[in-house]
Design a protein around this motif. Structure first.
Motif, PDB file in Angstrom:
ATOM      1  N   ALA A 186       0.866  -1.180   0.000  1.00 55.54           N
ATOM      2  CA  ALA A 186       0.000   0.000   0.000  1.00 55.54           C
ATOM      3  C   ALA A 186       0.902   1.229   0.000  1.00 55.54           C
ATOM      4  O   ALA A 186       2.012   1.166   0.524  1.00 55.54           O
ATOM      5  N   PRO A 187       0.490   2.301  -0.591  1.00 51.31           N
ATOM      6  CA  PRO A 187      -0.852   2.653  -1.008  1.00 51.31           C
ATOM      7  C   PRO A 187      -1.268   2.138  -2.391  1.00 51.31           C
ATOM      8  O   PRO A 187      -2.401   2.359  -2.801  1.00 51.31           O
ATOM      9  N   GLU A 188      -0.377   1.452  -3.132  1.00 50.46           N
ATOM     10  CA  GLU A 188      -0.782   0.923  -4.431  1.00 50.46           C
ATOM     11  C   GLU A 188      -1.919  -0.074  -4.260  1.00 50.46           C
ATOM     12  O   GLU A 188      -2.013  -0.754  -3.256  1.00 50.46           O
ATOM     13  N   SER A 189      -2.780  -0.164  -5.266  1.00 53.78           N
ATOM     14  CA  SER A 189      -3.865  -1.138  -5.244  1.00 53.78           C
ATOM     15  C   SER A 189      -4.057  -1.689  -6.647  1.00 53.78           C
ATOM     16  O   SER A 189      -3.559  -1.121  -7.628  1.00 53.78           O
ATOM     17  N   ILE A 190      -4.782  -2.813  -6.730  1.00 50.98           N
ATOM     18  CA  ILE A 190      -5.020  -3.429  -8.034  1.00 50.98           C
ATOM     19  C   ILE A 190      -6.508  -3.430  -8.403  1.00 50.98           C
ATOM     20  O   ILE A 190      -6.900  -4.026  -9.397  1.00 50.98           O
ATOM     21  N   GLY A 191      -7.328  -2.782  -7.598  1.00 48.98           N
ATOM     22  CA  GLY A 191      -8.745  -2.673  -7.898  1.00 48.98           C
ATOM     23  C   GLY A 191      -9.525  -2.183  -6.705  1.00 48.98           C
ATOM     24  O   GLY A 191      -9.066  -2.293  -5.565  1.00 48.98           O
ATOM     25  N   HIS A 192     -10.696  -1.627  -6.961  1.00 50.15           N
ATOM     26  CA  HIS A 192     -11.556  -1.136  -5.884  1.00 50.15           C
ATOM     27  C   HIS A 192     -12.985  -1.037  -6.384  1.00 50.15           C
ATOM     28  O   HIS A 192     -13.231  -1.027  -7.594  1.00 50.15           O
ATOM     29  N   THR A 193     -13.906  -0.969  -5.447  1.00 52.08           N
ATOM     30  CA  THR A 193     -15.302  -0.707  -5.765  1.00 52.08           C
ATOM     31  C   THR A 193     -15.917   0.091  -4.630  1.00 52.08           C
ATOM     32  O   THR A 193     -15.508  -0.044  -3.472  1.00 52.08           O
ATOM     33  N   GLN A 194     -16.865   0.925  -4.961  1.00 53.98           N
ATOM     34  CA  GLN A 194     -17.523   1.788  -3.974  1.00 53.98           C
ATOM     35  C   GLN A 194     -18.570   0.989  -3.206  1.00 53.98           C
ATOM     36  O   GLN A 194     -19.257   0.129  -3.763  1.00 53.98           O
ATOM     37  N   ILE A 195     -18.678   1.268  -1.899  1.00 56.68           N
ATOM     38  CA  ILE A 195     -19.700   0.666  -1.047  1.00 56.68           C
ATOM     39  C   ILE A 195     -20.375   1.755  -0.223  1.00 56.68           C
ATOM     40  O   ILE A 195     -19.826   2.837  -0.036  1.00 56.68           O
ATOM     41  N   LYS A 196     -21.548   1.439   0.272  1.00 60.23           N
ATOM     42  CA  LYS A 196     -22.279   2.337   1.151  1.00 60.23           C
ATOM     43  C   LYS A 196     -22.206   1.820   2.589  1.00 60.23           C
ATOM     44  O   LYS A 196     -21.981   0.641   2.827  1.00 60.23           O
ATOM     45  N   LYS A 197     -22.427   2.697   3.522  1.00 62.01           N
ATOM     46  CA  LYS A 197     -22.486   2.328   4.936  1.00 62.01           C
ATOM     47  C   LYS A 197     -23.575   1.277   5.121  1.00 62.01           C
ATOM     48  O   LYS A 197     -24.649   1.371   4.521  1.00 62.01           O
ATOM     49  N   GLY A 198     -23.274   0.270   5.925  1.00 62.69           N
ATOM     50  CA  GLY A 198     -24.245  -0.782   6.181  1.00 62.69           C
ATOM     51  C   GLY A 198     -23.755  -2.112   5.650  1.00 62.69           C
ATOM     52  O   GLY A 198     -22.564  -2.331   5.485  1.00 62.69           O
ATOM     53  N   SER A 199     -24.694  -2.988   5.359  1.00 60.94           N
ATOM     54  CA  SER A 199     -24.392  -4.339   4.908  1.00 60.94           C
ATOM     55  C   SER A 199     -24.726  -4.496   3.431  1.00 60.94           C
ATOM     56  O   SER A 199     -25.782  -4.056   2.990  1.00 60.94           O
ATOM     57  N   GLN A 200     -23.795  -5.095   2.683  1.00 60.47           N
ATOM     58  CA  GLN A 200     -24.007  -5.364   1.271  1.00 60.47           C
ATOM     59  C   GLN A 200     -23.544  -6.780   0.954  1.00 60.47           C
ATOM     60  O   GLN A 200     -22.567  -7.249   1.528  1.00 60.47           O
ATOM     61  N   GLU A 201     -24.239  -7.430   0.036  1.00 67.21           N
ATOM     62  CA  GLU A 201     -23.881  -8.787  -0.350  1.00 67.21           C
ATOM     63  C   GLU A 201     -23.440  -8.819  -1.805  1.00 67.21           C
ATOM     64  O   GLU A 201     -23.833  -7.979  -2.605  1.00 67.21           O
ATOM     65  N   ARG A 202     -22.589  -9.822  -2.119  1.00 64.91           N
ATOM     66  CA  ARG A 202     -22.102 -10.055  -3.474  1.00 64.91           C
ATOM     67  C   ARG A 202     -21.456  -8.797  -4.060  1.00 64.91           C
ATOM     68  O   ARG A 202     -21.846  -8.286  -5.104  1.00 64.91           O
ATOM     69  N   VAL A 203     -20.429  -8.296  -3.377  1.00 58.14           N
ATOM     70  CA  VAL A 203     -19.698  -7.113  -3.812  1.00 58.14           C
ATOM     71  C   VAL A 203     -18.548  -7.571  -4.698  1.00 58.14           C
ATOM     72  O   VAL A 203     -17.724  -8.394  -4.286  1.00 58.14           O
ATOM     73  N   GLY A 204     -18.491  -7.057  -5.915  1.00 56.37           N
ATOM     74  CA  GLY A 204     -17.438  -7.436  -6.853  1.00 56.37           C
ATOM     75  C   GLY A 204     -16.411  -6.342  -7.026  1.00 56.37           C
ATOM     76  O   GLY A 204     -16.733  -5.153  -6.977  1.00 56.37           O
ATOM     77  N   ILE A 205     -15.161  -6.768  -7.204  1.00 56.03           N
ATOM     78  CA  ILE A 205     -14.073  -5.837  -7.503  1.00 56.03           C
ATOM     79  C   ILE A 205     -13.440  -6.298  -8.813  1.00 56.03           C
ATOM     80  O   ILE A 205     -12.946  -7.423  -8.908  1.00 56.03           O
ATOM     81  N   VAL A 206     -13.470  -5.445  -9.838  1.00 58.33           N
ATOM     82  CA  VAL A 206     -12.778  -5.722 -11.085  1.00 58.33           C
ATOM     83  C   VAL A 206     -11.329  -5.289 -10.896  1.00 58.33           C
ATOM     84  O   VAL A 206     -11.056  -4.170 -10.451  1.00 58.33           O
ATOM     85  N   LEU A 207     -10.406  -6.180 -11.224  1.00 60.37           N
ATOM     86  CA  LEU A 207      -8.986  -5.935 -10.976  1.00 60.37           C
ATOM     87  C   LEU A 207      -8.274  -5.400 -12.218  1.00 60.37           C
ATOM     88  O   LEU A 207      -8.726  -5.610 -13.347  1.00 60.37           O
ATOM     89  N   ASP A 208      -7.134  -4.761 -11.977  1.00 59.22           N
ATOM     90  CA  ASP A 208      -6.303  -4.230 -13.059  1.00 59.22           C
ATOM     91  C   ASP A 208      -5.555  -5.343 -13.796  1.00 59.22           C
ATOM     92  O   ASP A 208      -4.980  -5.105 -14.853  1.00 59.22           O
TER      93      ASP A 208
END
Length: 147
Positions: free
Chosen positions: A70-92
């Motif tokens: 870190a701080p380098e990363s290979i992918g990210h996705t936005q989330i909201k406060k609370g609980s979320q299911e099946r969150v996907g991150i597309v990678l570089d």
């Protein structure tokens, strides 16, 4: 009549305390992630993410000692406060079998909706901290099919 009024006031006080307690508990929910078996490829799926802030789920590679890069990363996705299911991150890039990856929660404190944490900017979208440490989970990419 006096008994009913006393009962009503007691009930109102109890409901007020219960509501206040619930609000405090909701604000203090500890973040969590459930990450299933991940296969080689260009994405990651997280079964469940619980976050106490709006932010991002960010994928980081591991160095030769198995620590997050870190701080380098290979992918990210936005989330909201609370609980979320099946969150996907597309990678570089594609992940290889046996590779160790860290998934870390980051706050959204800069331009809303834009992930800005990186080598040239570590002042915004910082990692979510739990007990003084960034909240993250690691996993090893696994190949379960025939080569």
């Amino acid at each position: 009549m006096m008994k009913t009024k006393s009962y009503s006031l007691a009930l109102l006080a109890a409901l007020t305390l219960a509501a206040t307690g619930t609000a405090i508990a909701d604000e203090n929910n500890a973040p969590s992630m459930e990450i299933p078996l991940q296969h080689p490829g260009g994405d990651i799926t997280i079964d469940k993410v619980v976050s106490n802030v709006d932010g991002f789920v960010v994928a980081h590679e591991a160095d030769d000692e198995g620590n997050p890069i870190a701080p380098e990363s290979i992918g990210h996705t936005q989330i909201k406060k609370g609980s979320q299911e099946r969150v996907g991150i597309v990678l570089d890039r594609d992940l290889d079998s046996g590779e160790k990856i860290f998934v870390m929660l980051h706050e959204d404190t800069g331009e809303i909706g834009k992930y800005e944490f990186g080598p040239d900017n570590t002042d915004v979208d910082k990692p979510v901290m739990v007990d003084g440490k960034p909240f993250m989970k690691s996993f090893q990419v696994s190949w379960t099919g025939d080569h």
